[in-house]
Write a protein that holds these residues in place. Structure first.
Motif, PDB file in Angstrom:
ATOM      1  N   ALA A 176       0.864  -1.192   0.000  1.00 49.13           N
ATOM      2  CA  ALA A 176       0.000   0.000   0.000  1.00 49.13           C
ATOM      3  C   ALA A 176       0.892   1.232   0.000  1.00 49.13           C
ATOM      4  N   PHE A 177       0.700   2.101  -0.988  1.00 51.75           N
ATOM      5  CA  PHE A 177       1.523   3.307  -1.067  1.00 51.75           C
ATOM      6  C   PHE A 177       1.230   4.238   0.109  1.00 51.75           C
ATOM      7  N   ASP A 178       2.277   4.711   0.733  1.00 51.33           N
ATOM      8  CA  ASP A 178       2.157   5.593   1.907  1.00 51.33           C
ATOM      9  C   ASP A 178       1.329   6.836   1.598  1.00 51.33           C
ATOM     10  N   HIS A 179       1.507   7.390   0.398  1.00 54.80           N
ATOM     11  CA  HIS A 179       0.893   8.675   0.076  1.00 54.80           C
ATOM     12  C   HIS A 179      -0.543   8.549  -0.415  1.00 54.80           C
ATOM     13  N   ASP A 180      -1.043   7.325  -0.547  1.00 56.43           N
ATOM     14  CA  ASP A 180      -2.435   7.131  -0.969  1.00 56.43           C
ATOM     15  C   ASP A 180      -3.160   6.338   0.122  1.00 56.43           C
ATOM     16  N   LYS A 181      -3.697   7.069   1.082  1.00 55.96           N
ATOM     17  CA  LYS A 181      -4.319   6.451   2.249  1.00 55.96           C
ATOM     18  C   LYS A 181      -5.473   5.526   1.882  1.00 55.96           C
ATOM     19  N   ALA A 182      -6.105   5.772   0.730  1.00 55.21           N
ATOM     20  CA  ALA A 182      -7.239   4.957   0.309  1.00 55.21           C
ATOM     21  C   ALA A 182      -6.846   3.502   0.114  1.00 55.21           C
ATOM     22  N   GLN A 183      -5.609   3.249  -0.300  1.00 55.41           N
ATOM     23  CA  GLN A 183      -5.173   1.877  -0.536  1.00 55.41           C
ATOM     24  C   GLN A 183      -5.224   1.058   0.744  1.00 55.41           C
ATOM     25  N   ALA A 184      -4.686   1.625   1.825  1.00 63.22           N
ATOM     26  CA  ALA A 184      -4.680   0.912   3.103  1.00 63.22           C
ATOM     27  C   ALA A 184      -6.101   0.670   3.601  1.00 63.22           C
ATOM     28  N   VAL A 185      -6.984   1.645   3.399  1.00 67.00           N
ATOM     29  CA  VAL A 185      -8.374   1.498   3.831  1.00 67.00           C
ATOM     30  C   VAL A 185      -9.029   0.320   3.108  1.00 67.00           C
ATOM     31  N   MET A 186      -8.825   0.236   1.778  1.00 64.36           N
ATOM     32  CA  MET A 186      -9.411  -0.846   0.996  1.00 64.36           C
ATOM     33  C   MET A 186      -8.848  -2.197   1.410  1.00 64.36           C
ATOM     34  N   ILE A 187      -7.549  -2.262   1.623  1.00 64.46           N
ATOM     35  CA  ILE A 187      -6.902  -3.530   1.988  1.00 64.46           C
ATOM     36  C   ILE A 187      -7.415  -4.028   3.337  1.00 64.46           C
ATOM     37  N   GLN A 188      -7.565  -3.114   4.270  1.00 61.93           N
ATOM     38  CA  GLN A 188      -8.073  -3.494   5.592  1.00 61.93           C
ATOM     39  C   GLN A 188      -9.529  -3.939   5.530  1.00 61.93           C
ATOM     40  N   ARG A 189     -10.302  -3.346   4.635  1.00 61.38           N
ATOM     41  CA  ARG A 189     -11.719  -3.706   4.485  1.00 61.38           C
ATOM     42  C   ARG A 189     -11.900  -5.180   4.124  1.00 61.38           C
ATOM     43  N   ILE A 190     -10.959  -5.715   3.336  1.00 55.73           N
ATOM     44  CA  ILE A 190     -11.089  -7.106   2.895  1.00 55.73           C
ATOM     45  C   ILE A 190     -10.337  -8.073   3.811  1.00 55.73           C
ATOM     46  N   GLY A 191      -9.842  -7.549   4.937  1.00 57.65           N
ATOM     47  CA  GLY A 191      -9.186  -8.417   5.913  1.00 57.65           C
ATOM     48  C   GLY A 191      -7.744  -8.756   5.595  1.00 57.65           C
ATOM     49  N   ALA A 192      -7.169  -8.039   4.649  1.00 59.60           N
ATOM     50  CA  ALA A 192      -5.757  -8.250   4.321  1.00 59.60           C
ATOM     51  C   ALA A 192      -4.889  -7.267   5.114  1.00 59.60           C
ATOM     52  N   GLN A 193      -3.585  -7.424   4.978  1.00 52.88           N
ATOM     53  CA  GLN A 193      -2.654  -6.601   5.756  1.00 52.88           C
ATOM     54  C   GLN A 193      -1.902  -5.641   4.842  1.00 52.88           C
ATOM     55  N   PRO A 194      -2.131  -4.323   4.992  1.00 50.59           N
ATOM     56  CA  PRO A 194      -1.372  -3.372   4.167  1.00 50.59           C
ATOM     57  C   PRO A 194       0.076  -3.273   4.627  1.00 50.59           C
ATOM     58  N   VAL A 195       0.978  -3.293   3.679  1.00 47.13           N
ATOM     59  CA  VAL A 195       2.404  -3.147   3.978  1.00 47.13           C
ATOM     60  C   VAL A 195       2.889  -1.861   3.332  1.00 47.13           C
ATOM     61  N   SER A 196       3.430  -0.978   4.138  1.00 50.22           N
ATOM     62  CA  SER A 196       3.873   0.329   3.662  1.00 50.22           C
ATOM     63  C   SER A 196       4.896   0.202   2.537  1.00 50.22           C
ATOM     64  N   ALA A 197       4.653   0.958   1.449  1.00 56.49           N
ATOM     65  CA  ALA A 197       5.564   0.925   0.303  1.00 56.49           C
ATOM     66  C   ALA A 197       5.453   2.228  -0.466  1.00 56.49           C
ATOM     67  N   ASP A 198       6.345   2.421  -1.431  1.00 56.87           N
ATOM     68  CA  ASP A 198       6.224   3.541  -2.354  1.00 56.87           C
ATOM     69  C   ASP A 198       6.730   3.094  -3.719  1.00 56.87           C
ATOM     70  N   ILE A 199       6.727   3.995  -4.673  1.00 55.79           N
ATOM     71  CA  ILE A 199       7.035   3.649  -6.055  1.00 55.79           C
ATOM     72  C   ILE A 199       8.450   3.109  -6.212  1.00 55.79           C
ATOM     73  N   THR A 200       9.344   3.457  -5.278  1.00 49.69           N
ATOM     74  CA  THR A 200      10.738   3.036  -5.403  1.00 49.69           C
ATOM     75  C   THR A 200      11.006   1.648  -4.852  1.00 49.69           C
ATOM     76  N   ASN A 201      10.091   1.116  -4.022  1.00 52.24           N
ATOM     77  CA  ASN A 201      10.403  -0.172  -3.392  1.00 52.24           C
ATOM     78  C   ASN A 201       9.291  -1.216  -3.418  1.00 52.24           C
ATOM     79  N   PHE A 202       8.103  -0.859  -3.959  1.00 54.18           N
ATOM     80  CA  PHE A 202       7.004  -1.830  -3.897  1.00 54.18           C
ATOM     81  C   PHE A 202       7.307  -3.091  -4.712  1.00 54.18           C
ATOM     82  N   SER A 203       8.002  -2.925  -5.829  1.00 55.88           N
ATOM     83  CA  SER A 203       8.329  -4.094  -6.646  1.00 55.88           C
ATOM     84  C   SER A 203       9.379  -4.967  -5.967  1.00 55.88           C
ATOM     85  N   THR A 204      10.327  -4.344  -5.292  1.00 55.78           N
ATOM     86  CA  THR A 204      11.347  -5.097  -4.570  1.00 55.78           C
ATOM     87  C   THR A 204      10.705  -5.925  -3.461  1.00 55.78           C
ATOM     88  N   LYS A 205       9.732  -5.337  -2.767  1.00 60.12           N
ATOM     89  CA  LYS A 205       9.050  -6.063  -1.691  1.00 60.12           C
ATOM     90  C   LYS A 205       8.271  -7.249  -2.235  1.00 60.12           C
TER      91      LYS A 205
END
Length: 349
Positions: A176-205
């Motif tokens: 879930a991108f840090d700067h887009d809070k909506a992503q974390a909200v959606m992920i939590q709604r479906i019972g998944a776990q948001p992991v903080s990321a950004d454009i520079t490291n989400f693919s590495t994770k």
């Protein structure tokens, strides 16, 4: 008196010269491209710079591979305009940023994704926002949207094909991108776990197994080496969570009067060029890498995204004005969708 008049005239001439110099000073545009100055978007921006000379702008481009830095340089005045994804430009104009919201442009017909119709929704939105009638919506304070083009559908990319239902997402780690809070909200709604990321490291994770799922366009597949994270068991799910856009935002005080409209019209005319790049990227994905959803799960995904979008808008993280416009366009493209008989996303004040 004559000497004084002469002095005044000289002063006025100098002032006019200075004003003309300022008016014709180059406008610096910061461009985010995953490949920096060698990428396709940067090449499109080069053509834009040439075309905008007729509109009175002398555009100088600077390429970035980190859009956080590009947008921050714009926000602090080091750039006169920026081109980045709507995730970052939404802070300058929330209406335009609404295009990149959960499921807002996704069309499902008879249980199947209609990707052509989904891009038609984006096309009509780009045209709507490029029209003179929408000019007021494209301005927020000193910021003005200078245009938008599609970057491509954000597909769910998983490291395990068993993650093929809404229910299967429960408990999974999703970037879930840090700067887009909506992503974390959606992920939590479906019972998944948001992991903080950004454009520079989400693919590495994703590639190193820190997260089970990311969402990305096919244009990112090769540059970010996503095949590593997909491995033998993973897949790209053919269901667009949203269609991403690049958006240009101007400091309108730095450009000639009326420039924003001409800029929006130019980028609207580049839609098919951008779409062709997306289609080429889609076609480059190994066929076996794709995973299709059943009709039942396509419906569940659509409903999940709609409910999440409405919830997030009620929380103030999405712009309701923008979503009302998108709902009208979506129902214009797909009028038989059951949602088009409801007032959801239309009755907001």
């Amino acid at each position: 008196m004559k000497l004084g008049n002469t002095t005044n005239k000289i002063g006025a001439a100098i002032a006019l010269t200075l004003c003309a110099t300022v008016a014709h000073a180059a406008q610096k545009v910061c461009v985010y491209d995953i490949l920096g100055a060698s990428g396709d978007l940067f090449n499109m921006a080069k053509d834009y710079a040439v075309a905008m000379q007729k509109a009175g702008a002398q555009v100088e481009l600077k390429g970035y591979t980190d859009e956080r830095v590009a947008t921050e340089d714009f926000r602090t005045g080091q750039c006169d305009a920026v081109i980045a994804t709507a995730f970052r430009t939404r802070q300058f104009n929330a209406v335009a940023g609404s295009v990149d919201t959960l499921g807002a442009t996704t069309i499902v017909r008879d249980g199947k994704i209609d990707i052509g119709a989904s891009y038609d929704v984006v096309r009509k939105l780009v045209q709507t926002f490029a029209a003179p009638a929408a000019s007021k919506l494209m301005v927020d304070g000193n910021f003005e949207v200078g245009g938008m083009i599609p970057l491509g559908a954000a597909y769910p990319i998983v490291n395990d094909r068993k993650i093929n239902t809404v229910e299967a997402l429960a408990g999974k780690k999703i970037a879930a991108f840090d700067h887009d809070k909506a992503q974390a909200v959606m992920i939590q709604r479906i019972g998944a776990q948001p992991v903080s990321a950004d454009i520079t490291n989400f693919s590495t994770k994703f590639n190193n197994g820190t997260v089970d799922m990311i969402a990305a366009p096919t244009l990112a597949y090769k540059p970010l080496e996503l095949a590593k994270g997909i491995g033998k068991n993973g897949a790209i799910t053919r269901f667009p969570i949203m269609i991403l856009t690049y958006q240009m935002v101007l400091n309108k005080a730095k450009f000639p009067d009326g420039f924003g409209l001409k800029s929006r019209e130019y980028w609207a005319g580049q839609f098919d060029r951008a779409l062709q790049l997306i289609k080429q990227a889609d076609a480059s994905i190994p066929p076996a890498t794709w995973m299709e959803l059943s009709a039942e799960n396509s419906y569940k995904y659509t409903l999940m995204l709609r409910e999440s979008r409405i919830d997030i808008a009620q929380k103030g993280l999405y712009d309701k004005r923008g979503l009302k416009v998108i709902k009208k366009v979506r129902c214009n493209v797909n009028p038989t969708d059951p949602e088009c008989t409801t007032k959801s996303e239309e009755d907001w004040k």
